[in-house]
Design a protein around this motif. Structure first.
Motif, PDB file in Angstrom:
ATOM      1  N   MET A  28       2.455  -5.265   6.330  1.00  0.00           N
ATOM      2  CA  MET A  28       3.006  -6.532   6.803  1.00  0.00           C
ATOM      3  C   MET A  28       2.235  -7.712   6.225  1.00  0.00           C
ATOM      4  O   MET A  28       2.827  -8.740   5.886  1.00  0.00           O
ATOM      5  CB  MET A  28       2.990  -6.608   8.330  1.00  0.00           C
ATOM      6  CG  MET A  28       3.708  -7.833   8.826  1.00  0.00           C
ATOM      7  SD  MET A  28       3.999  -8.005  10.591  1.00  0.00           S
ATOM      8  CE  MET A  28       2.886  -6.954  11.384  1.00  0.00           C
ATOM      9  N   ALA A  29       0.930  -7.586   6.078  1.00  0.00           N
ATOM     10  CA  ALA A  29       0.139  -8.661   5.474  1.00  0.00           C
ATOM     11  C   ALA A  29       0.555  -8.879   4.028  1.00  0.00           C
ATOM     12  O   ALA A  29       0.654 -10.026   3.566  1.00  0.00           O
ATOM     13  CB  ALA A  29      -1.353  -8.322   5.558  1.00  0.00           C
ATOM     14  N   MET A  30       0.849  -7.811   3.309  1.00  0.00           N
ATOM     15  CA  MET A  30       1.322  -7.949   1.926  1.00  0.00           C
ATOM     16  C   MET A  30       2.674  -8.647   1.880  1.00  0.00           C
ATOM     17  O   MET A  30       2.897  -9.512   1.034  1.00  0.00           O
ATOM     18  CB  MET A  30       1.404  -6.584   1.253  1.00  0.00           C
ATOM     19  CG  MET A  30       0.080  -6.020   0.880  1.00  0.00           C
ATOM     20  SD  MET A  30       0.318  -4.517  -0.057  1.00  0.00           S
ATOM     21  CE  MET A  30      -1.330  -3.905  -0.059  1.00  0.00           C
ATOM     22  N   LEU A  65      -3.543 -11.589  -4.792  1.00  0.00           N
ATOM     23  CA  LEU A  65      -3.298 -11.241  -3.393  1.00  0.00           C
ATOM     24  C   LEU A  65      -2.587  -9.905  -3.198  1.00  0.00           C
ATOM     25  O   LEU A  65      -2.715  -9.285  -2.146  1.00  0.00           O
ATOM     26  CB  LEU A  65      -2.474 -12.338  -2.721  1.00  0.00           C
ATOM     27  CG  LEU A  65      -3.180 -13.691  -2.561  1.00  0.00           C
ATOM     28  CD1 LEU A  65      -2.204 -14.718  -2.022  1.00  0.00           C
ATOM     29  CD2 LEU A  65      -4.379 -13.555  -1.654  1.00  0.00           C
ATOM     30  N   LEU A  66      -1.809  -9.482  -4.201  1.00  0.00           N
ATOM     31  CA  LEU A  66      -0.996  -8.272  -4.067  1.00  0.00           C
ATOM     32  C   LEU A  66      -1.310  -7.310  -5.208  1.00  0.00           C
ATOM     33  O   LEU A  66      -1.582  -7.751  -6.325  1.00  0.00           O
ATOM     34  CB  LEU A  66       0.494  -8.633  -4.119  1.00  0.00           C
ATOM     35  CG  LEU A  66       0.970  -9.640  -3.080  1.00  0.00           C
ATOM     36  CD1 LEU A  66       2.343 -10.155  -3.453  1.00  0.00           C
ATOM     37  CD2 LEU A  66       0.986  -9.010  -1.715  1.00  0.00           C
ATOM     38  N   TRP A  86       5.541  -6.378  -6.052  1.00  0.00           N
ATOM     39  CA  TRP A  86       4.212  -5.777  -6.034  1.00  0.00           C
ATOM     40  C   TRP A  86       4.351  -4.285  -5.848  1.00  0.00           C
ATOM     41  O   TRP A  86       5.395  -3.791  -5.437  1.00  0.00           O
ATOM     42  CB  TRP A  86       3.340  -6.399  -4.950  1.00  0.00           C
ATOM     43  CG  TRP A  86       3.733  -6.064  -3.545  1.00  0.00           C
ATOM     44  CD1 TRP A  86       3.219  -5.085  -2.759  1.00  0.00           C
ATOM     45  CD2 TRP A  86       4.740  -6.703  -2.757  1.00  0.00           C
ATOM     46  NE1 TRP A  86       3.825  -5.079  -1.543  1.00  0.00           N
ATOM     47  CE2 TRP A  86       4.772  -6.067  -1.507  1.00  0.00           C
ATOM     48  CE3 TRP A  86       5.633  -7.756  -2.975  1.00  0.00           C
ATOM     49  CZ2 TRP A  86       5.653  -6.437  -0.498  1.00  0.00           C
ATOM     50  CZ3 TRP A  86       6.507  -8.120  -1.970  1.00  0.00           C
ATOM     51  CH2 TRP A  86       6.499  -7.471  -0.741  1.00  0.00           C
ATOM     52  N   THR A  87       3.274  -3.574  -6.160  1.00  0.00           N
ATOM     53  CA  THR A  87       3.257  -2.128  -5.989  1.00  0.00           C
ATOM     54  C   THR A  87       3.111  -1.816  -4.508  1.00  0.00           C
ATOM     55  O   THR A  87       2.218  -2.333  -3.841  1.00  0.00           O
ATOM     56  CB  THR A  87       2.098  -1.501  -6.774  1.00  0.00           C
ATOM     57  OG1 THR A  87       2.232  -1.862  -8.142  1.00  0.00           O
ATOM     58  CG2 THR A  87       2.101   0.005  -6.638  1.00  0.00           C
ATOM     59  N   ALA A  88       4.003  -0.987  -4.000  1.00  0.00           N
ATOM     60  CA  ALA A  88       3.981  -0.624  -2.581  1.00  0.00           C
ATOM     61  C   ALA A  88       2.798   0.293  -2.295  1.00  0.00           C
ATOM     62  O   ALA A  88       2.277   0.965  -3.178  1.00  0.00           O
ATOM     63  CB  ALA A  88       5.282   0.073  -2.206  1.00  0.00           C
ATOM     64  N   LEU A  89       2.384   0.293  -1.055  1.00  0.00           N
ATOM     65  CA  LEU A  89       1.319   1.184  -0.627  1.00  0.00           C
ATOM     66  C   LEU A  89       1.764   2.629  -0.749  1.00  0.00           C
ATOM     67  O   LEU A  89       2.934   2.949  -0.533  1.00  0.00           O
ATOM     68  CB  LEU A  89       0.932   0.895   0.824  1.00  0.00           C
ATOM     69  CG  LEU A  89       0.376  -0.489   1.103  1.00  0.00           C
ATOM     70  CD1 LEU A  89       0.230  -0.690   2.601  1.00  0.00           C
ATOM     71  CD2 LEU A  89      -0.950  -0.675   0.409  1.00  0.00           C
ATOM     72  N   ARG A  90       0.834   3.513  -1.049  1.00  0.00           N
ATOM     73  CA  ARG A  90       1.183   4.931  -1.181  1.00  0.00           C
ATOM     74  C   ARG A  90       1.700   5.521   0.114  1.00  0.00           C
ATOM     75  O   ARG A  90       2.572   6.362   0.121  1.00  0.00           O
ATOM     76  CB  ARG A  90      -0.020   5.744  -1.647  1.00  0.00           C
ATOM     77  CG  ARG A  90      -0.336   5.587  -3.095  1.00  0.00           C
ATOM     78  CD  ARG A  90      -1.448   6.520  -3.509  1.00  0.00           C
ATOM     79  NE  ARG A  90      -2.693   6.047  -2.904  1.00  0.00           N
ATOM     80  CZ  ARG A  90      -3.602   6.833  -2.366  1.00  0.00           C
ATOM     81  NH1 ARG A  90      -3.437   8.123  -2.339  1.00  0.00           N
ATOM     82  NH2 ARG A  90      -4.689   6.331  -1.838  1.00  0.00           N
ATOM     83  N   SER A 114       7.845   0.065  -5.997  1.00  0.00           N
ATOM     84  CA  SER A 114       7.541  -1.359  -5.860  1.00  0.00           C
ATOM     85  C   SER A 114       8.282  -1.934  -4.669  1.00  0.00           C
ATOM     86  O   SER A 114       9.308  -1.419  -4.254  1.00  0.00           O
ATOM     87  CB  SER A 114       7.957  -2.120  -7.118  1.00  0.00           C
ATOM     88  OG  SER A 114       7.183  -1.725  -8.216  1.00  0.00           O
ATOM     89  N   SER A 115       7.735  -3.013  -4.150  1.00  0.00           N
ATOM     90  CA  SER A 115       8.384  -3.769  -3.069  1.00  0.00           C
ATOM     91  C   SER A 115       8.649  -5.165  -3.608  1.00  0.00           C
ATOM     92  O   SER A 115       8.028  -5.599  -4.579  1.00  0.00           O
ATOM     93  CB  SER A 115       7.486  -3.845  -1.854  1.00  0.00           C
ATOM     94  OG  SER A 115       7.295  -2.578  -1.307  1.00  0.00           O
TER      95      SER A 115
END
Length: 123
Positions: A28-30, A65-66, A86-90, A114-115
């Motif tokens: 959510m912060a991303m 930031l991302l 940006w690259t999404a978290l794993r 990616s997101s």
């Protein structure tokens, strides 16, 4: 022995819940950072003198930031859109795992894993 087993299962459940909450908070912060950057892109592009240097500066901020962040502006059908990818978290759910699947990223091809955030604006 039964009480110890019950406490262990309960503790594992609490730990799993805390890990899930921490992962979701980071994701959510991303999304929040990406939204702020997209809003900044939209504000900058409303100025007639805005150019590529402003987009490069905001894209550099997105990179800081991302993970692998990038900001861009596109126009389609007379509507401008600020896009941040940006690259999404794993550990985040994949798009196929989401029940209510979001639309594509402004009808643009986004690499798998990616997101993105797209914010439409008028010049």
């Amino acid at each position: 022995m039964l009480a110890v087993a019950l406490m262990a299962v309960t503790a594992l459940g609490l730990i799993a819940g805390q890990l899930w909450t921490a992962r979701e908070a980071r994701a959510m912060a991303m999304r929040e950072h990406a939204t702020w950057i997209a809003d900044s892109v939209a504000e900058v592009m409303r100025e007639p003198s805005a150019g590529d240097s402003a987009i490069r500066q905001l894209s550099a901020r997105a990179t800081v930031l991302l993970p692998h962040g990038e900001a861009s502006v596109g126009e389609r059908g007379g509507v401008s859109a600020a896009r941040v990818t940006w690259t999404a978290l794993r550990d985040s759910p994949r798009a196929d795992d989401v029940i209510d699947k979001p639309e594509s990223c402004g009808n643009a091809d986004v690499p798998k894993g990616s997101s993105c955030i797209v914010l439409a604006f008028a010049k």
